[in-house]
Design a protein around this motif. Sequence first.
Motif, PDB file in Angstrom:
ATOM      1  N   GLU A   1       0.654  -1.211   0.397  1.00 27.81           N
ATOM      2  CA  GLU A   1       0.226   0.010  -0.214  1.00 27.81           C
ATOM      3  C   GLU A   1       1.288   1.567   0.079  1.00 27.81           C
ATOM      4  O   GLU A   1       0.117   2.151  -0.658  1.00 27.81           O
ATOM      5  N   LEU A   2       2.025   1.086   1.070  1.00 25.55           N
ATOM      6  CA  LEU A   2       2.831   2.283   0.449  1.00 25.55           C
ATOM      7  C   LEU A   2       3.356   2.829  -0.546  1.00 25.55           C
ATOM      8  O   LEU A   2       3.528   3.314  -0.750  1.00 25.55           O
ATOM      9  N   THR A   3       3.667   1.705  -1.022  1.00 22.46           N
ATOM     10  CA  THR A   3       4.055   2.251  -3.128  1.00 22.46           C
ATOM     11  C   THR A   3       3.255   3.168  -4.020  1.00 22.46           C
ATOM     12  O   THR A   3       3.693   3.486  -4.557  1.00 22.46           O
ATOM     13  N   ARG A   4       1.521   2.894  -3.131  1.00 25.84           N
ATOM     14  CA  ARG A   4       1.004   3.539  -3.953  1.00 25.84           C
ATOM     15  C   ARG A   4       0.737   4.854  -3.222  1.00 25.84           C
ATOM     16  O   ARG A   4       0.418   5.707  -3.729  1.00 25.84           O
ATOM     17  N   ALA A   5       1.816   5.684  -2.110  1.00 24.88           N
ATOM     18  CA  ALA A   5       1.605   6.936  -1.279  1.00 24.88           C
ATOM     19  C   ALA A   5       2.214   7.575  -2.261  1.00 24.88           C
ATOM     20  O   ALA A   5       3.459   7.618  -3.122  1.00 24.88           O
ATOM     21  N   GLU A   6       2.684   8.485  -2.291  1.00 23.03           N
ATOM     22  CA  GLU A   6       3.271  10.262  -2.552  1.00 23.03           C
ATOM     23  C   GLU A   6       4.385   9.666  -1.922  1.00 23.03           C
ATOM     24  O   GLU A   6       4.918   9.286  -0.417  1.00 23.03           O
ATOM     25  N   PRO A   7       6.497   9.211  -2.339  1.00 21.72           N
ATOM     26  CA  PRO A   7       6.431   9.957  -3.817  1.00 21.72           C
ATOM     27  C   PRO A   7       6.541   8.780  -4.340  1.00 21.72           C
ATOM     28  O   PRO A   7       7.506   8.759  -5.247  1.00 21.72           O
ATOM     29  N   PHE A   8       5.845   7.142  -4.064  1.00 21.03           N
ATOM     30  CA  PHE A   8       6.348   6.643  -5.219  1.00 21.03           C
ATOM     31  C   PHE A   8       4.898   6.252  -6.183  1.00 21.03           C
ATOM     32  O   PHE A   8       5.052   5.561  -6.945  1.00 21.03           O
ATOM     33  N   LYS A   9       4.145   6.405  -5.547  1.00 15.77           N
ATOM     34  CA  LYS A   9       2.354   6.030  -6.749  1.00 15.77           C
ATOM     35  C   LYS A   9       3.343   6.391  -8.358  1.00 15.77           C
ATOM     36  O   LYS A   9       2.773   6.135  -8.790  1.00 15.77           O
ATOM     37  N   ASN A  10       4.072   7.525  -8.762  1.00 14.18           N
ATOM     38  CA  ASN A  10       4.010   7.828 -10.190  1.00 14.18           C
ATOM     39  C   ASN A  10       5.710   7.736  -9.825  1.00 14.18           C
ATOM     40  O   ASN A  10       6.006   8.216 -11.077  1.00 14.18           O
TER      41      ASN A  10
END
Length: 542
Positions: free
Chosen positions: A57-66
């Motif tokens: 789920e953390l990979t979908r949050a900033e600053p990682f999601k893009n």
Amino acid sequence: MKIKTQSKLLSMLLTSFCLVKSLAAEFMTAAEEKRLIDALAGIYCISDKKELLRKIELTRAEPFKNMRTLRDYERECRLIEYSSIVGDPVALSDDDKDILAAFGAALRKKQDIFDSGMIFTADSVKERLDEAVSVGNVRAAFISALLEYHGIALGKNKEKAERNLSRAFLWNDTDAILLHLYVYPDEREATVAKLRTILTGEDGALLVQRIAEAYGITESDNTDENSALMERAFSLGTVRREVFEDKFASFIYSGLIRLQDKKKIVSGYRKETAAYYDDLPSDIDENGSVTPDLSVIDGVKLKRESEMRRIKRNLACVNTRRNKFYKPLLVISKDPYVISMYKQAVIASLACMPAVKLDASLFGHEQLSSSKENIFLRAVSDSGKASTMVIIEKVDELPEPLARELSRYIRGDMRAETRLAYPQLTFDLSACLPVLFASGEVSAELAELCDVVRAEAVVSAEKETVVSDILEYKRRSYGLKSLSVSDEVMTDLVAKSSAQVTDILDEIAKYISSDPDAGKIGRDVLDTLTREMRPKGTKFGF
């Protein structure tokens, strides 16, 4: 220590997940992503699914999601560094550091495969992965295997996935070994031994222990000598860890070449001398066991109980062919039809083995010497399988010196020590199955080493069956809708030898091929054809 190994496996999982996410986020469905996560949890032996989902789920949050490229990752690292310099450091939790590290490792691997300006679609990703695999990129082979085995983002292609997985697995890629463990339950003990070989040191041993426990495998000290040899090749710079080389892998994992000879290859292997090894045999998966279908022998046209019984007894023992006491089958008959009948039956009964047919009358010393042209070495090289049936015809036409040389390779324990003079290697070719045929008597030494079946020539009561069988064979061979002869012609053919019948029916088949409306062949056509077949004398002068 359990926490440490679990953390290491979770880190490896996150790297694989971030790599796939950076490739396929735009076209991977939610269902496919769930399937990916479930597969990765199994591959990396993650028992705490709740913790895994929290990290994902953390990979979908900033600053990682893009975060899709190495440039994105490096930009974020520079921002963190700059904030620290100006006195306003970014507060990074341990979780943030784990995810950032996973993206960094994943995007470096991605850059090794994909062009920076590439537009990512399912088709473009698949095409690029295929290109990278074709030139030996081990990481591309693993990613392709992971996605296409489970039908994630690129569609499902199990056969291709297994082929690509095999490449990365043989090349000691850790992620590929873990995937292999997951998808091949019957091979887990050997796969754990391979993993134990390449993961050295205390941390490696603990990781292997954790994985073995997850699969319920009893811990042991077993290692894989071939995998260790591959690691040595990497350390010597003989081959590169990142680039798979098919021929080199085949030699290292071959069950045909002695370990000490493999070590010589690793230590002295040079690109400029690689051609010496190119056409030598290797069989990675050879186990030697075959199951003959003895009922095929019962289906031969001529019912000769004694001969059939002896041939079946011999074939029933083919799995002892590696031993000194095993005697290969030698069928002797003056009748070419009988030879052909039993030859085809033996081949069909052992259809599980590739068959290579050789004409002994064409042998020279080179074919029975310690060279690449040795008939058994060549047969295994051509078929690609150590368990190859080598059909040797016209053995009676071998002169005494060559018959003696052939005798050296008849015993399984002798073939197990097949030495090649150049390059200097020893091959175990004991899984080969020699089957010999002759139309006359063979040397006493050769006969002593074989299980000899002396088959009778065709007798009068069998002639009509033989003619009918050859007739049907010629019809199929020439692709004719029908090939039939009158009762008169049948009577004439029955009176002739098998060899004569074969020649005459060849001429009849050619005749019908040139005139499909010829119908049933009568005596007039037969007389014309046999007259034309007779050799004409040569006259000189006027």
